[in-house]
Design a protein around this motif. Sequence first.
Motif, PDB file in Angstrom:
ATOM      1  N   SER A   1       0.833  -1.211   0.000  1.00 40.73           N
ATOM      2  CA  SER A   1       0.000   0.000   0.000  1.00 40.73           C
ATOM      3  C   SER A   1       0.861   1.252   0.000  1.00 40.73           C
ATOM      4  CB  SER A   1      -0.935  -0.018   1.204  1.00 40.73           C
ATOM      5  OG  SER A   1      -1.681  -1.219   1.183  1.00 40.73           O
TER       6      SER A   1
ATOM      7  N   LYS B   1      -4.619   2.667   3.227  1.00 39.50           N
ATOM      8  CA  LYS B   1      -4.171   2.644   4.627  1.00 39.50           C
ATOM      9  C   LYS B   1      -2.901   1.815   4.719  1.00 39.50           C
ATOM     10  CE  LYS B   1      -8.365   2.586   7.324  1.00 39.50           C
ATOM     11  NZ  LYS B   1      -9.298   1.567   7.761  1.00 39.50           N
TER      12      LYS B   1
ATOM     13  N   ASP C   1      -5.196  -3.993   6.089  1.00 43.64           N
ATOM     14  CA  ASP C   1      -6.263  -3.893   5.095  1.00 43.64           C
ATOM     15  C   ASP C   1      -6.521  -5.289   4.551  1.00 43.64           C
ATOM     16  OD1 ASP C   1      -7.903  -3.244   3.069  1.00 43.64           O
ATOM     17  OD2 ASP C   1      -6.553  -1.830   2.071  1.00 43.64           O
TER      18      ASP C   1
ATOM     19  N   ASP D   1      -4.596  -3.408  -5.313  1.00 37.91           N
ATOM     20  CA  ASP D   1      -3.934  -3.694  -4.046  1.00 37.91           C
ATOM     21  C   ASP D   1      -4.611  -4.922  -3.447  1.00 37.91           C
ATOM     22  OD1 ASP D   1      -2.278  -3.447  -1.894  1.00 37.91           O
ATOM     23  OD2 ASP D   1      -3.245  -1.664  -1.035  1.00 37.91           O
TER      24      ASP D   1
END
Length: 490
Positions: free
Chosen positions: A57, A70, A77, A145
Motif C-alpha cells: 500500500s 491505509k 487492510d 492492491d
Amino acid sequence: MYRDNYIKALRSELLEMVAGHLTPVATKYGYSDVPLETTIKWRPQVLLLGNYSSGKSTLINDFLGVKVQKTGQAPTDDSFTVITYDPSVPEGESIQVTEERDGKFLLNDPEYPFETLKKHGQRFASHFKLKKVNSPFLKNLAIIDTPGMLDSITERDRGYNYQEVIGDLAQIADLVLVLFDPHKAGTVREAHTSLRDTLPARTFEDRVLFVLNRIDECASMIDLLRVYGTLCWNLSQITGRKDIPMIHLTYSPQNVSGAEGHPVLTYLEHLENQREELKNAVLQAPCYRLDNLASFAETHGERLAHFLEALISYRKRARKFRMKSLAIGTGISLIAGGAVFILALLAPPLAGLDLMLKIGCGAGAALIFIGLWGFGLRRFFFKRFHKKTLQNIDHLTELKNQTRRDSWEGIRNMVLTQLKNSGGKFSLREVRNEYSLVWKAYEKGSKEIREALRELADLSPDEEDEFFKVRLGLTAQAAETGQRPPNAWD
Ligand SMILES: Nc1nc2c(ncn2[C@@H]2O[C@H](COP(=O)(O)OP(=O)(O)O)[C@@H](O)[C@H]2O)c(=O)[nH]1
Ligand SMILES: [Mg+2]
C-alpha cells in the motif's frame, strides 16, 4: 508523445478482431458464456501481491503521490482494492479519491472485467472495492492492491478461496508485482503456494516483477546480501528455475528508518533505490497489455481453430462414410436386381415371361433395395458411424506436439457436446467460414501485433515521432496542431 495513442490504436484493432471474429464462434459453441473480450476490454492492470506489511500500500501511495491506501505494521487492510483513474476531474485539481464503490457494483457493472470473480461469493464481494483517483499515474493503467498473504490465516477464516481469487486476478492482470520484505524474504507459505500454483510458468518471465522492498531496514550491507540470497533461493524453489530473475531493490524514502543503532546511510548510499525504475516499469503496463492481448488472441484463436478443425474433420469423415455407404447400397441393389433378373430367366414358372417384364422385375427389385437402403439401413449405419466416431473422438485431430495436446484437452468436451447435440448435422460451409475468421484473429495477434511490438522495442527516441505519425495516419498539419485520436482506454 504519440506512443500511448499508437498502443491504444493497436489494442482497439485487436479487441475488434476478438469481438468480431472470436466471440461469435466462442459463444455459439459454448466455448465461453460471456463475450471473450469481457476480461480484456478494460484498461491495463497491475496486480500487487506480497506478504502483509511488505509495503504494497505504501508503494501504491508513493506512485499515486497521495495517501489513498491505509498502511501499517499489522495486517491493516483485508480488501482487494481496484484503484483507477477518474477522467472527470479537471487537471490541476489536488489528487484525491474522487469516488468509492463496493464489490457488488464492481462485480456486476459490465464496464469492468471482474464479472467472472462473482463465483467467489458474498464474502469475497464484501472484500472487494473500487477507488477512483485523479492521479496522472493512473492515466493508462489501473492498480490492484491485495490483502497480504498470511501464514496463520486459513481459507475458512477468510471466507473465500484467497489463492483462487489471486489466480483469477493474475490472469486478468498484465503485470504482477510481487513484494517481499527483509523480515520475511519469501518465507510465507501462502506466498509460495499462491505464486507457484496460480502464475503459469510462462508468466514468470514476461509479466512478473519481483521486488525486495523495505531494504532500508537491513542492519548492514551484509545483512542485505544475506536477505537477498535467501530470497533468491526461495524464488528458485517457487519458480522451479535455477536462473535468478531480476529483483528490484527498493525502499520508500518517506519511511527510511534504518535498524536500531545502525545509521541509515552507511550502506544505502552504495545502493541505488530502484523505486523510480520500478515506477517506469509499471508505467509500461500498456505494452504488457498489448503483449497479453496478443497471447490472448493467439491462445483462443488457436483453440477455436482447433475446435473447428475437429468439426471439419468429422464432416469429411462423414462424407467419406456416406459415399462408401452409397456405393455399397447401390452395389447391393444392383446385385439384387441382377439376381431377380437371372431368377426370372432361369426359374421354370417365370421363364416364359416377356423379356421386358423380366428386366422390369430386376429393376423393380433393385429399386426396392435402394429404397430400403436409403430410408432404413443407411440411417442405421450412419448412427453407428456417429456413435463410433464419438467414442474415438481423439481420432478427429492430430496431436503432434504438447501445445496441440493441451489445446485438445481444453476443447475435447466441447467437440463432443457439439457433435452430440447436432447429431453431426451442421453446415460445413459455415464452419469453414468461421474457421477462416478465427484464423484471421489468430494471425492478427500472433503476427501483426507482435511485429508492431518488436518495432516499438527497436525504435530509437528520435525516430519515434515520425514513426507514430505515419502509423496513426495523422496528417502533418494535424500532428502540428497536436490533434490525437480519442482516448481508447475509457
Ligand atoms: N522502513 C520502511 N518502512 C516501510 C517501507 N514501506 C512501508 N513501510 C512501512 O511498513 C508498514 C507496512 O506497510 P504497508 O504499505 O501497509 O504494507 P502492506 O500490508 O503490504 O500494504 C507501514 O507501517 C509502512 O509505513 C519502507 O520502504 N521502509
Ligand atoms: Mg496494504
